[in-house]
Design an enzyme around this catalytic site. Structure first.
Site, short mmCIF file in Angstrom:
data_model
loop_
_atom_site.label_atom_id
_atom_site.label_comp_id
_atom_site.label_asym_id
_atom_site.label_seq_id
_atom_site.Cartn_x
_atom_site.Cartn_y
_atom_site.Cartn_z
CB CYS A 1 -23.64 -14.44 -20.58
SG CYS A 1 -23.20 -13.50 -19.12
CB CYS B 1 -20.51 -9.30 -18.75
SG CYS B 1 -21.59 -10.51 -18.02
CB CYS C 1 -19.74 -11.75 -21.42
SG CYS C 1 -21.48 -11.55 -21.82
N GLY D 1 0.80 -1.22 0.00
CA GLY D 1 0.00 0.00 0.00
C GLY D 1 0.83 1.27 0.00
CB CYS E 1 -25.19 -10.29 -18.52
SG CYS E 1 -24.39 -10.20 -20.14
#
Lengths: 285, 265
Positions: free
Chosen positions: A243, A265, A271, A31, A240
């Site tokens: 899909c 997606c 997808c 970080g 979606c």
């Protein structure tokens, strides 16, 4: 232009060495933003110069590279960076999330779970999570040094006061290993939970700002929130249209001039795999 | 109430000054900002520092508040050496135990953040993580400084000068500091607003038992607020004493000039 015109993966070995040193330091202090001598790359700032340099420093001739932009393999940014490494490194490329060893991404984490041994490289426009709250770099560094992160919560407070909820939807700040507050690059907050405890190595490169930071595998990453307004990953309330997935992050696509729209997606590989009936993330080459 | 009284008694028995400065000196190259200033500030006491522009008042205050490092001298807060502390500890002190009210509220406020966020920042800085609680204490403090609760989500840039100054005071006092530094808290405000602000400050200082160091060039401000007075000229303290004593019977020539310069209406 041929492979021989450039050193492997465009950057010279000394530069890669310098970047790898920064990467090691970044992994050692999760970080923390490590400064590095960012190079001019043959593409404009904002197109992923940081991510490209990190990818170049990580690639070996045996790697299989996947590049996504907003989850898609076939958008301009993804296509041009993928071709850049095809030409300068000659590495194999793929669109499959599970089949790739190095994945460079802009603004998304793939839907398919990552595994040990994979490297996810993020393109970062502004690495400093406190930047829009405190413009002075000297001051933000000191705030990181002394762990003075009260200001970050002031931003979330303002969100709730103005919108009734934490309205920050992307680049949602996280705290890494109970120490550094980190900007996860502009990924949607839907992806924030995937940052935590991820088996893959996650590297963040900011070219213009000359900073590298990292999350080692299985890092503890917590999205900042209030006790009475906890963090919630959000997604559009649709399935979606292509899909039928109900658990993926969706793009809203306007399909004509009369305001019709569809949701699909954002992760094209995910997808396509689902449409082809293959297991998630094992899409075509 | 009894517990509070016992607490005060215990503090008086302890007989440690809250803030103790000795030999504080700050130079700007060859010029003197302030030189060899020393005083003790006791719990619950308000010390006024007066002097003309350039007399080193603000330099002294920023040295005391840890914003500048003095070239020489010692500053003890509650018995601990402030200058020897690591910066993290000093900043923690500045966030929790101390408060600093700037002359210009724009220096002390975040102008792009709502009034509630401004008041809540210090709370969040010391670890408050419950939105409802932060919001409630923001509303409470806005009330105490006479700002209407419905302005809580407005930005201070839309506030009048007096409101901004009151908001700055609320923002500073919300964490219950023990020591407040004020740099010309009434500067730049018109007299009626000044009077209201002084009234408010006097009430808060008395109710909360705050100790304060107030820098000002306005003798009326110290007459109302300060228990003791320090008069500065050219970076040095020329006279100290009880406020009424110094103002009614000034001994040093400069103090006499200062007192006689006040316009009588």
């Amino acid at each position: 232009m041929t492979v021989q015109d450039y050193n492997f993966a465009y950057l010279d070995e000394q530069t890669k060495r310098m970047i790898r040193r920064a990467l090691l330091k970044a992994l050692a202090v999760p970080g923390y933003q490590v400064p590095f001598a960012s190079r001019e790359m043959p593409m404009p700032y904002g197109w992923g110069t940081g991510g490209v340099q990190v990818t170049a420093a990580c690639l070996t001739p045996d790697d299989r590279l996947k590049v996504i932009d907003q989850g898609a393999d076939d958008t301009t940014n993804a296509v041009s960076i993928r071709r850049f490494f095809q030409r300068t490194a000659g590495v194999e490329t793929t669109q499959s999330t599970t089949g790739a060893t190095v994945i460079q991404t802009r603004h998304r984490i793939p839907e398919a779970p990552l595994s040990e041994g994979q490297i996810l490289v993020y393109q970062v426009p502004i690495p400093e999570p406190l930047r829009f709250l405190e413009p002075r770099e000297t001051e933000t560094r000191r705030m990181h040094e002394l762990e003075e992160y009260g200001l970050m919560h002031v931003k979330l407070y303002e969100d709730i006061a103005r919108h009734g909820e934490i309205a920050t939807a992307y680049a949602y700040p996280v705290k890494v290993e109970d120490r550094y507050v980190m900007d996860p690059s502009p990924i949607p907050k839907f992806d924030n939970p995937k940052l935590a405890d991820n088996p893959a190595i996650q590297l963040f490169g900011a070219g213009r700002e000359a900073r590298i930071y990292a999350l080692p595998p299985y890092s503890r990453v917590v999205s900042l929130d209030f006790e009475d307004h906890p963090f919630t990953p959000s997604r559009a309330e649709h399935a979606c249209a292509l899909c039928g997935a109900t658990d993926s992050y969706l793009d809203e696509v306007i399909t004509d001039d009369r305001g019709s729209r569809m949701f699909s997606c954002s992760d094209t590989d995910f997808c396509a795999s689902r449409q082809a009936g293959r297991p998630d993330g094992e899409g075509g080459a | 109430m009894q517990a509070a009284e016992m607490d005060i008694c215990a503090k008086m028995k302890a007989e440690v000054p809250l803030l103790s400065a000795s030999g504080v000196t700050r130079r700007y190259g060859a010029r003197i900002g302030c030189a060899d200033v020393g005083f003790d500030l006791w719990p619950g006491e308000v010390l006024g520092i007066v002097g003309e522009s350039g007399s080193g008042k603000s330099t002294l205050l920023s040295c005391l508040a840890g914003q500048q490092r003095p070239d020489a001298g010692r500053i003890l807060y509650d018995g601990a050496d402030v200058l020897a502390m690591p910066e993290a500890a000093r900043r923690r002190l500045a966030r929790s135990d101390w408060a600093y009210v700037h002359q210009n509220p724009r220096d002390g406020l975040r102008m792009g953040i709502s009034a509630g966020g401004n008041v809540g920042e210090r709370l969040m800085g010391v670890g408050a993580r419950r939105y409802g609680t932060i919001r409630d204490s923001a509303i409470d403090w806005l009330g105490r400084v006479e700002i209407a609760a419905e302005r809580i989500d407005d930005r201070p840039s839309g506030f009048s000068g007096g409101m901004q100054q009151r908001l700055q005071i609320a923002r500073n006092l919300v964490t219950g500091p023990r020591l407040v530094f004020m740099d010309e808290p009434t500067g730049g405000l018109d007299v009626s607003v000044q009077a209201r602000l002084l009234d408010l400050l006097r009430g808060l200082v008395r109710d909360l038992g705050l100790s304060a160091v107030i820098v000002t060039h306005d003798l009326a401000v110290v007459r109302l607020l300060a228990d003791r007075l320090m008069v500065m000229k050219s970076g040095r303290v020329v006279e100290t004493g009880l406020t009424d004593q110094v103002l009614d019977d000034p001994q040093h020539a400069y103090t006499q000039l200062l007192v006689s310069s006040v316009l009588q209406v």
